[in-house]
Design a protein around this motif. Structure first.
Motif, PDB file in Angstrom:
ATOM      1  N   SER A  52     -39.580  23.404 -50.686  1.00  0.00           N
ATOM      2  CA  SER A  52     -39.053  22.301 -51.497  1.00  0.00           C
ATOM      3  C   SER A  52     -39.979  21.094 -51.485  1.00  0.00           C
ATOM      4  N   GLU A  53     -40.157  20.517 -52.666  1.00  0.00           N
ATOM      5  CA  GLU A  53     -40.956  19.305 -52.823  1.00  0.00           C
ATOM      6  C   GLU A  53     -40.088  18.052 -52.738  1.00  0.00           C
ATOM      7  N   LEU A  89     -24.249  25.865 -49.045  1.00  0.00           N
ATOM      8  CA  LEU A  89     -25.493  26.120 -49.773  1.00  0.00           C
ATOM      9  C   LEU A  89     -26.613  25.282 -49.199  1.00  0.00           C
ATOM     10  N   ASP A  90     -27.819  25.652 -49.563  1.00  0.00           N
ATOM     11  CA  ASP A  90     -29.011  24.827 -49.403  1.00  0.00           C
ATOM     12  C   ASP A  90     -29.578  24.677 -50.803  1.00  0.00           C
ATOM     13  N   PHE A  91     -30.214  23.524 -51.067  1.00  0.00           N
ATOM     14  CA  PHE A  91     -30.792  23.306 -52.382  1.00  0.00           C
ATOM     15  C   PHE A  91     -32.112  22.567 -52.246  1.00  0.00           C
ATOM     16  N   GLY A  92     -33.121  23.077 -52.948  1.00  0.00           N
ATOM     17  CA  GLY A  92     -34.416  22.416 -52.991  1.00  0.00           C
ATOM     18  C   GLY A  92     -35.046  22.612 -54.357  1.00  0.00           C
ATOM     19  N   GLU A  93     -36.118  21.875 -54.600  1.00  0.00           N
ATOM     20  CA  GLU A  93     -36.821  21.955 -55.889  1.00  0.00           C
ATOM     21  C   GLU A  93     -38.315  22.132 -55.640  1.00  0.00           C
ATOM     22  N   MET A  94     -38.944  22.901 -56.514  1.00  0.00           N
ATOM     23  CA  MET A  94     -40.392  23.046 -56.473  1.00  0.00           C
ATOM     24  C   MET A  94     -40.909  23.240 -57.886  1.00  0.00           C
ATOM     25  N   HIS A  95     -42.193  23.044 -58.064  1.00  0.00           N
ATOM     26  CA  HIS A  95     -42.826  23.259 -59.364  1.00  0.00           C
ATOM     27  C   HIS A  95     -43.814  24.407 -59.266  1.00  0.00           C
ATOM     28  N   LEU A  96     -43.869  25.186 -60.297  1.00  0.00           N
ATOM     29  CA  LEU A  96     -44.876  26.221 -60.463  1.00  0.00           C
ATOM     30  C   LEU A  96     -45.521  25.921 -61.802  1.00  0.00           C
ATOM     31  N   ASP A  97     -46.742  25.413 -61.758  1.00  0.00           N
ATOM     32  CA  ASP A  97     -47.389  24.850 -62.945  1.00  0.00           C
ATOM     33  C   ASP A  97     -46.476  23.742 -63.487  1.00  0.00           C
ATOM     34  N   ILE A 141     -36.076  23.349 -69.222  1.00  0.00           N
ATOM     35  CA  ILE A 141     -34.943  23.911 -68.502  1.00  0.00           C
ATOM     36  C   ILE A 141     -35.456  24.487 -67.180  1.00  0.00           C
ATOM     37  N   PRO A 142     -34.880  24.042 -66.057  1.00  0.00           N
ATOM     38  CA  PRO A 142     -35.347  24.572 -64.769  1.00  0.00           C
ATOM     39  C   PRO A 142     -34.932  26.029 -64.588  1.00  0.00           C
ATOM     40  N   LEU A 143     -35.735  26.759 -63.833  1.00  0.00           N
ATOM     41  CA  LEU A 143     -35.400  28.130 -63.462  1.00  0.00           C
ATOM     42  C   LEU A 143     -34.630  28.098 -62.156  1.00  0.00           C
ATOM     43  N   LYS A 144     -33.680  28.991 -62.011  1.00  0.00           N
ATOM     44  CA  LYS A 144     -32.862  29.033 -60.803  1.00  0.00           C
ATOM     45  C   LYS A 144     -33.140  30.323 -60.046  1.00  0.00           C
ATOM     46  N   ILE A 145     -33.581  30.163 -58.800  1.00  0.00           N
ATOM     47  CA  ILE A 145     -33.830  31.299 -57.921  1.00  0.00           C
ATOM     48  C   ILE A 145     -32.859  31.195 -56.748  1.00  0.00           C
ATOM     49  N   LEU A 146     -32.188  32.280 -56.449  1.00  0.00           N
ATOM     50  CA  LEU A 146     -31.253  32.316 -55.334  1.00  0.00           C
ATOM     51  C   LEU A 146     -31.952  32.931 -54.126  1.00  0.00           C
ATOM     52  N   VAL A 147     -31.717  32.358 -52.958  1.00  0.00           N
ATOM     53  CA  VAL A 147     -32.266  32.862 -51.698  1.00  0.00           C
ATOM     54  C   VAL A 147     -31.083  33.284 -50.846  1.00  0.00           C
ATOM     55  N   THR A 186     -43.371  24.263 -64.560  1.00  0.00           N
ATOM     56  CA  THR A 186     -41.994  24.758 -64.529  1.00  0.00           C
ATOM     57  C   THR A 186     -41.282  24.279 -63.267  1.00  0.00           C
ATOM     58  N   LEU A 187     -40.131  23.665 -63.457  1.00  0.00           N
ATOM     59  CA  LEU A 187     -39.296  23.236 -62.344  1.00  0.00           C
ATOM     60  C   LEU A 187     -38.453  24.430 -61.898  1.00  0.00           C
ATOM     61  N   ILE A 188     -38.438  24.684 -60.600  1.00  0.00           N
ATOM     62  CA  ILE A 188     -37.665  25.789 -60.043  1.00  0.00           C
ATOM     63  C   ILE A 188     -36.655  25.220 -59.063  1.00  0.00           C
ATOM     64  N   TYR A 189     -35.401  25.551 -59.297  1.00  0.00           N
ATOM     65  CA  TYR A 189     -34.344  25.207 -58.357  1.00  0.00           C
ATOM     66  C   TYR A 189     -34.178  26.361 -57.386  1.00  0.00           C
ATOM     67  N   LEU A 190     -34.160  26.058 -56.107  1.00  0.00           N
ATOM     68  CA  LEU A 190     -33.945  27.052 -55.059  1.00  0.00           C
ATOM     69  C   LEU A 190     -32.565  26.825 -54.449  1.00  0.00           C
ATOM     70  N   TYR A 191     -31.720  27.811 -54.572  1.00  0.00           N
ATOM     71  CA  TYR A 191     -30.378  27.738 -53.989  1.00  0.00           C
ATOM     72  C   TYR A 191     -30.276  28.768 -52.873  1.00  0.00           C
ATOM     73  N   GLY A 192     -29.877  28.336 -51.696  1.00  0.00           N
ATOM     74  CA  GLY A 192     -29.689  29.239 -50.569  1.00  0.00           C
ATOM     75  C   GLY A 192     -28.222  29.494 -50.314  1.00  0.00           C
ATOM     76  N   THR A 193     -27.894  30.751 -50.078  1.00  0.00           N
ATOM     77  CA  THR A 193     -26.512  31.134 -49.801  1.00  0.00           C
ATOM     78  C   THR A 193     -26.231  31.067 -48.307  1.00  0.00           C
ATOM     79  N   PRO A 194     -24.975  30.908 -47.934  1.00  0.00           N
ATOM     80  CA  PRO A 194     -24.630  31.069 -46.523  1.00  0.00           C
ATOM     81  C   PRO A 194     -24.738  32.551 -46.158  1.00  0.00           C
ATOM     82  N   GLY A 195     -25.103  32.824 -44.927  1.00  0.00           N
ATOM     83  CA  GLY A 195     -25.267  34.215 -44.505  1.00  0.00           C
ATOM     84  C   GLY A 195     -24.022  34.842 -43.908  1.00  0.00           C
ATOM     85  N   GLN A 196     -23.109  34.019 -43.420  1.00  0.00           N
ATOM     86  CA  GLN A 196     -21.912  34.572 -42.799  1.00  0.00           C
ATOM     87  C   GLN A 196     -20.982  35.168 -43.845  1.00  0.00           C
ATOM     88  N   GLU A 197     -20.426  36.314 -43.538  1.00  0.00           N
ATOM     89  CA  GLU A 197     -19.540  37.005 -44.478  1.00  0.00           C
ATOM     90  C   GLU A 197     -18.334  36.154 -44.856  1.00  0.00           C
TER      91      GLU A 197
END
Length: 134
Positions: free
Chosen positions: A24-25, A50-58, A2-8, A60-71
């Motif tokens: 992101s890989e 959104l922005d979306f990328g993937e990376m591995h740590l050992d 199961i991938p881990l989800k990190i929000l940016v 473990t698959l990590i999903y990176l989700y980026g939020t929009p910055g504008q209110e």
């Protein structure tokens, strides 16, 4: 596995898209569009969903989700935060006027679902920033 989800997250022009593009890989899914409001004074394009990328740590698959910055796009924050295990909050250290917005972002996510987070100070360099066209 199961991938881990990190929000940016972070204020406008804090470097979220660049951060995800750097880590992101896989090719980044980006929803950058031409900036048409006061954000255009800071940068030519802005994230609208959104922005979306993937990376591995050992192993473990990590999903990176980026939020929009504008209110005006902050309705996406709750949607994107579903299932996240942690939060990276970026702030442009050269723009102290955004520090209050950074606190609002942290408060939002803590009120929605308290979780571990880290605040990273960034110095924006628009000339060398990653762009979705790359």
């Amino acid at each position: 596995m199961i991938p881990l989800k990190i929000l940016v997250s972070g204020p406008v022009s804090a470097g979220k898209t660049t951060f995800i593009g750097t880590l992101s890989e896989t090719p980044v899914v980006s929803t950058d569009e031409l900036a048409t409001d006061d954000v255009a004074a800071l940068k030519t394009h802005t994230t609208v969903a959104l922005d979306f990328g993937e990376m591995h740590l050992d192993d473990t698959l990590i999903y990176l989700y980026g939020t929009p910055g504008q209110e005006r796009f902050d309705f996406m924050w709750e949607i994107l935060s579903e299932g996240m295990l942690g939060l990276v909050v970026l702030v442009d250290s050269t723009r102290p006027e955004t520090f209050r917005e950074t606190l609002r972002i942290i408060d939002f996510f803590n009120s929605y679902r308290p979780m571990p987070y880290v605040v990273a100070a960034n110095k924006q360099d628009q000339e060398n920033a990653w762009s979705p066209e790359e």
